[in-house]
Design a protein around this motif. Sequence first.
Motif, PDB file in Angstrom:
ATOM      1  N   THR A 163      37.462  39.449  23.629  1.00 51.22           N
ATOM      2  CA  THR A 163      36.391  40.444  23.648  1.00 51.22           C
ATOM      3  C   THR A 163      35.414  40.173  24.789  1.00 51.22           C
ATOM      4  OG1 THR A 163      36.531  40.827  21.263  1.00 51.22           O
ATOM      5  CG2 THR A 163      34.453  41.414  22.344  1.00 51.22           C
ATOM      6  N   ASN A 164      35.043  38.922  24.978  1.00 48.58           N
ATOM      7  CA  ASN A 164      34.076  38.571  26.020  1.00 48.58           C
ATOM      8  C   ASN A 164      34.627  38.798  27.423  1.00 48.58           C
ATOM      9  OD1 ASN A 164      32.219  37.857  24.092  1.00 48.58           O
ATOM     10  ND2 ASN A 164      32.587  35.661  24.247  1.00 48.58           N
ATOM     11  N   ILE A 165      35.934  38.633  27.590  1.00 47.27           N
ATOM     12  CA  ILE A 165      36.552  38.895  28.894  1.00 47.27           C
ATOM     13  C   ILE A 165      36.575  40.389  29.164  1.00 47.27           C
ATOM     14  CG2 ILE A 165      38.701  38.779  30.220  1.00 47.27           C
ATOM     15  CD1 ILE A 165      39.297  36.149  28.628  1.00 47.27           C
ATOM     16  N   GLY A 224      31.433  41.706  39.880  1.00 50.71           N
ATOM     17  CA  GLY A 224      30.697  41.014  38.836  1.00 50.71           C
ATOM     18  C   GLY A 224      29.852  41.906  37.960  1.00 50.71           C
ATOM     19  N   ALA A 225      29.895  43.222  38.196  1.00 53.79           N
ATOM     20  CA  ALA A 225      29.026  44.126  37.447  1.00 53.79           C
ATOM     21  C   ALA A 225      29.440  44.222  35.990  1.00 53.79           C
ATOM     22  CB  ALA A 225      29.051  45.516  38.079  1.00 53.79           C
ATOM     23  N   ARG A 226      28.469  44.384  35.111  1.00 55.22           N
ATOM     24  CA  ARG A 226      28.742  44.570  33.691  1.00 55.22           C
ATOM     25  C   ARG A 226      29.214  45.986  33.442  1.00 55.22           C
ATOM     26  NH1 ARG A 226      26.483  41.342  29.785  1.00 55.22           N
ATOM     27  NH2 ARG A 226      27.564  42.728  28.351  1.00 55.22           N
ATOM     28  N   LYS A 277      32.539  36.933  33.270  1.00 50.17           N
ATOM     29  CA  LYS A 277      32.780  37.676  34.500  1.00 50.17           C
ATOM     30  C   LYS A 277      33.997  37.148  35.261  1.00 50.17           C
ATOM     31  CE  LYS A 277      27.979  39.077  35.210  1.00 50.17           C
ATOM     32  NZ  LYS A 277      27.600  38.747  33.823  1.00 50.17           N
ATOM     33  N   PRO A 278      34.636  37.990  36.077  1.00 49.27           N
ATOM     34  CA  PRO A 278      35.735  37.537  36.930  1.00 49.27           C
ATOM     35  C   PRO A 278      35.325  36.338  37.758  1.00 49.27           C
ATOM     36  CG  PRO A 278      35.569  39.927  36.995  1.00 49.27           C
ATOM     37  CD  PRO A 278      34.364  39.440  36.235  1.00 49.27           C
ATOM     38  N   GLY A 279      36.190  35.328  37.776  1.00 45.91           N
ATOM     39  CA  GLY A 279      35.906  34.101  38.502  1.00 45.91           C
ATOM     40  C   GLY A 279      35.282  33.017  37.665  1.00 45.91           C
TER      41      GLY A 279
END
Length: 236
Positions: free
Chosen positions: A26-28, A225-227, A34-36
């Motif tokens: 879920t968090n991914i 990196g945007a939500r 975030k990516p990275g």
Amino acid sequence: MNPEPASAGTIPRATFASLVTDRLRTNIVDGSLKPGSQLSEIELATSFGVSRGPVREALQGLVQEGLLLSEPHRGVFVPVLTGEDVRDVYVAREALESAAIRAIMSSATTAVAHDALDRLVTLMARAEAAGDWASVGNLDLEFHVALVDASSSQRLRRMFTTVISETRLCLGVLTADDARDDLVQEHRLICDAMKEGETEQALAVLRRHFDDAVVTLLRRQAPVGARPSDKVEAIS
């Protein structure tokens, strides 16, 4: 990510691993991780109030799903997908879902498949009318999963599991402005073409559906990196 610690004496280790897997997945997908981002077994075990064993199992499972990347001598990371990755994911999806459509259309289960898909499109339309974009997105992906499931091919289903997980990673770069007005209509056209026995028409709409998605994703990929917003998945 601060769940209440549970008693290790009353909950099986496998259950702990499942709980950790579900929370991390879920968090991914929702962009909390975030990516990275690099994931630490020790930090996650402390956060979840469990031993490192269930965390290790969860990480390994998510690596197999394609939601995490394991790099030798470096650790486990949330993948950062390139433009070529996005294209490749949708090439794979088109191949798998086209094969599923052909399998359905050549079988005696077309009517059953249509009814299942039609129900999801109807729910998507209702959610869109209500402005419930989170549900639209979830139903969108559920439609494609149901399409592959209706093929009755275990191998297509198995391969699609990884691809649909990677699709969720792709969608993490989207924002509210990326919601597509024709999304429900495209799913309706696929569904109706299958009902009418128009295999090539269904495949053509599917291809256009994915081409549009790739264009949008590549345009929006820069702010990795945007939500994501509550409309993030309403494009697949």
